[in-house]
Design a protein around this motif. Structure first.
Motif, short mmCIF file in Angstrom:
data_model
loop_
_atom_site.label_atom_id
_atom_site.label_comp_id
_atom_site.label_asym_id
_atom_site.label_seq_id
_atom_site.Cartn_x
_atom_site.Cartn_y
_atom_site.Cartn_z
N LEU A 114 -1.08 3.83 4.99
CA LEU A 114 -0.06 4.76 4.85
C LEU A 114 1.31 4.18 4.68
CD1 LEU A 114 -2.29 5.96 7.01
CD2 LEU A 114 -0.46 7.32 7.96
N ALA A 115 2.04 4.78 3.57
CA ALA A 115 3.38 4.16 3.19
C ALA A 115 4.64 5.00 3.58
CB ALA A 115 3.33 3.80 1.68
N ARG A 116 5.33 4.65 4.34
CA ARG A 116 6.60 5.47 4.52
C ARG A 116 7.70 5.39 3.66
NH1 ARG A 116 7.94 4.33 10.97
NH2 ARG A 116 9.50 3.13 10.11
N ALA A 117 8.43 6.33 3.61
CA ALA A 117 9.60 6.38 2.70
C ALA A 117 10.52 5.06 2.83
CB ALA A 117 10.30 7.67 2.78
N ASP A 118 10.73 4.55 3.98
CA ASP A 118 11.44 3.29 4.16
C ASP A 118 10.74 1.98 3.78
OD1 ASP A 118 9.71 3.13 6.17
OD2 ASP A 118 11.07 3.09 7.80
N GLY A 119 9.52 2.21 3.37
CA GLY A 119 8.83 1.11 2.67
C GLY A 119 7.89 0.40 3.88
N LEU A 120 7.73 0.78 4.91
CA LEU A 120 6.97 0.16 5.93
C LEU A 120 5.27 0.79 5.64
CD1 LEU A 120 6.12 -1.09 8.85
CD2 LEU A 120 6.27 1.06 9.76
N GLY B 239 -2.22 -0.39 7.29
CA GLY B 239 -3.51 -0.40 7.03
C GLY B 239 -4.57 -0.20 8.19
N PHE B 240 -5.34 0.61 8.11
CA PHE B 240 -6.55 1.00 9.15
C PHE B 240 -7.95 0.90 8.52
CE2 PHE B 240 -2.69 2.92 10.49
CZ PHE B 240 -2.23 2.49 11.52
N THR B 241 -8.77 0.42 9.37
CA THR B 241 -10.26 0.61 8.73
C THR B 241 -11.09 0.76 9.88
OG1 THR B 241 -12.16 -0.66 7.59
CG2 THR B 241 -10.58 -1.81 9.00
N ARG C 121 -8.55 -7.19 3.77
CA ARG C 121 -7.55 -7.17 3.01
C ARG C 121 -7.62 -6.91 1.49
NH1 ARG C 121 -2.48 -8.77 4.06
NH2 ARG C 121 -1.39 -9.56 2.42
N PHE C 122 -6.82 -5.85 0.91
CA PHE C 122 -6.81 -5.84 -0.43
C PHE C 122 -5.55 -5.08 -0.79
CE2 PHE C 122 -9.53 -2.54 1.40
CZ PHE C 122 -9.13 -1.26 0.75
N GLU C 123 -5.32 -5.07 -2.15
CA GLU C 123 -4.19 -4.48 -2.59
C GLU C 123 -2.80 -4.82 -1.66
OE1 GLU C 123 -3.89 -1.56 -4.61
OE2 GLU C 123 -6.08 -1.46 -5.28
N GLY C 124 -2.92 -6.04 -1.24
CA GLY C 124 -1.78 -6.80 -0.56
C GLY C 124 -1.54 -6.04 0.74
N ILE C 125 -2.64 -5.40 1.37
CA ILE C 125 -2.52 -4.51 2.72
C ILE C 125 -3.60 -5.24 3.75
CG2 ILE C 125 -2.49 -2.50 3.86
CD1 ILE C 125 -1.65 -1.03 1.10
N SER C 126 -3.08 -5.68 4.71
CA SER C 126 -4.17 -5.96 5.94
C SER C 126 -4.44 -4.71 6.52
CB SER C 126 -3.55 -6.80 6.66
OG SER C 126 -4.56 -7.20 7.90
N PHE C 127 -5.87 -4.33 6.55
CA PHE C 127 -6.32 -2.96 7.15
C PHE C 127 -6.82 -3.41 8.68
CE2 PHE C 127 -6.27 -2.56 2.61
CZ PHE C 127 -5.87 -1.11 2.61
N ASP D 185 6.92 11.63 8.21
CA ASP D 185 6.82 12.85 7.54
C ASP D 185 6.67 12.58 6.00
OD1 ASP D 185 7.15 14.37 9.67
OD2 ASP D 185 9.21 15.16 9.03
N SER D 186 5.74 13.22 5.47
CA SER D 186 5.54 13.11 3.54
C SER D 186 5.12 11.57 3.33
CB SER D 186 6.52 13.68 2.99
OG SER D 186 6.94 15.11 3.20
N ALA D 187 4.55 10.89 4.26
CA ALA D 187 4.24 9.51 3.94
C ALA D 187 3.01 9.63 2.97
CB ALA D 187 3.77 8.76 5.39
N ASP D 188 3.03 8.63 2.07
CA ASP D 188 1.90 8.54 1.10
C ASP D 188 0.69 7.96 1.76
OD1 ASP D 188 1.15 8.24 -1.86
OD2 ASP D 188 0.67 6.34 -1.17
N VAL D 189 -0.47 8.59 1.40
CA VAL D 189 -1.77 8.24 1.99
C VAL D 189 -2.56 7.97 0.80
CG1 VAL D 189 -3.79 9.11 3.62
CG2 VAL D 189 -1.28 9.74 3.92
N ARG D 190 -3.40 6.80 1.25
CA ARG D 190 -4.49 6.48 0.23
C ARG D 190 -5.88 6.24 1.14
NH1 ARG D 190 -2.32 1.62 -3.15
NH2 ARG D 190 -1.02 1.37 -1.32
N LEU D 191 -6.98 6.58 0.53
CA LEU D 191 -8.34 6.41 1.46
C LEU D 191 -9.22 5.81 0.45
CD1 LEU D 191 -10.39 6.69 3.53
CD2 LEU D 191 -10.73 8.92 2.66
N TRP D 192 -9.87 4.65 0.82
CA TRP D 192 -11.00 4.11 0.00
C TRP D 192 -12.14 3.91 0.83
CZ3 TRP D 192 -5.92 1.91 0.54
CH2 TRP D 192 -5.32 1.78 -0.59
N GLU D 193 -13.33 4.01 0.01
CA GLU D 193 -14.56 3.69 0.26
C GLU D 193 -14.68 1.96 -0.22
OE1 GLU D 193 -17.39 6.41 -0.67
OE2 GLU D 193 -17.20 7.36 1.22
#
Length: 272
Positions: free
Chosen positions: A12-18, A21-23, A30-36, A80-88
């Motif tokens: 989840l990425a907020r508009a302010d850059g935060l 990651g969750f799993t 860890r991938f895409e530079g994100i720790s899940f 609100d309107s945070a970007d969301v990505r989901l991977w398998e």
């Protein structure tokens, strides 16, 4: 990917850059530079993905945690309107993964110590009205690319300090030189304090010797406190008279003030 080594990972990425990651795996990935993180910050129900132009949708649920998604942040609208990505993802080899959903957070509801958020797919904007609206009032938003009005122009904004507040009602000091109603239908922006960055729509704007008294259409998620700095932006009721006299911007008026009213359209025609 092997079925027994498949996990799901959310970012989840907020508009302010935060970015968080969750799993649902029992160890951090860890991938895409994100720790899940393998905690209760977020989980999801089954993803519903339609063919063609239908809207992909699903729902995310989670526990409110100070280390992840906090109730105060949700109330303040920071998610609100945070970007969301989901991977398998294959947890034994995270390079072996596939992105199965991308979209943004929609409506968020809270109950007790948990939240529930609607997820909206990339095709969600296709549900929005396209094209021009033929209406006597202006269809542009004050200051946007169609309106072209410069909101930084002298006299169309003002800053003051909160003197009193109870959520939807605020009294400000330090604002003078604007008649009552100047900021009605305009915006209130919190510049300092815990609620900094939040915006509200102004319903009532009264000027009195005690200060500037404002009523909002809806309460801000976090209430500004006494001493917080507030910026007010002038409001527009979208009438041609307001555009001409208040903003001197009639050349960019985006309405159709000379359209006949509905009564004229449905009135019986009399032969003469």
């Amino acid at each position: 990917m092997k079925g027994e080594t498949i996990a799901r990972a959310w970012a989840l990425a907020r508009a302010d850059g935060l970015v968080l990651g969750f799993t649902d795996h029992d160890r951090a990935l860890r991938f895409e530079g994100i720790s899940f993180r393998p905690d209760a910050g977020l989980s999801a129900r089954a993803v519903v993905q339609g063919a063609g132009l239908s809207v992909d949708n699903t729902e995310a649920v989670g526990a409110l945690s100070d280390s992840a998604i906090t109730e105060s942040d949700l109330m303040a609208g920071r998610w609100d309107s945070a970007d969301v990505r989901l991977w398998e993802v294959d947890w034994s080899d995270v390079a072996n993964r596939s992105l199965i959903f991308r979209g943004h957070l929609g409506e968020v509801s809270r109950s007790g110590g948990a939240f529930r958020a609607e997820l909206r797919g990339l095709s969600e904007p296709l549900n929005q009205t396209q094209g021009r609206v033929y209406h006597p009032r202006c269809s542009a938003e004050l200051g946007d690319a169609k309106c072209r009005f410069d909101l930084s122009a002298t006299g169309y904004s003002a800053e003051g300090l909160v003197q009193e507040t109870d959520g939807q009602r605020l009294v400000l000091t330090g604002i003078a030189g604007h008649y009552a109603g100047w900021f009605e239908r305009g915006q209130l922006v919190v510049l300092s304090g815990q609620a900094a960055g939040l915006r509200g729509l102004i319903k009532v704007d009264l000027a009195s010797p005690a200060g500037r008294e404002l009523g909002l259409w809806t309460s801000l998620g976090l209430h500004p406190k006494v001493g917080d700095r507030i910026r007010l932006i002038a409001g527009c009721d979208k009438r041609p008279q307001t555009c001409r006299m208040k903003f001197l911007n009639y050349l960019n008026f985006r309405g159709f003030p000379h359209l006949p009213p509905e009564d004229w359209l449905i009135a019986p025609k009399v032969n003469r």
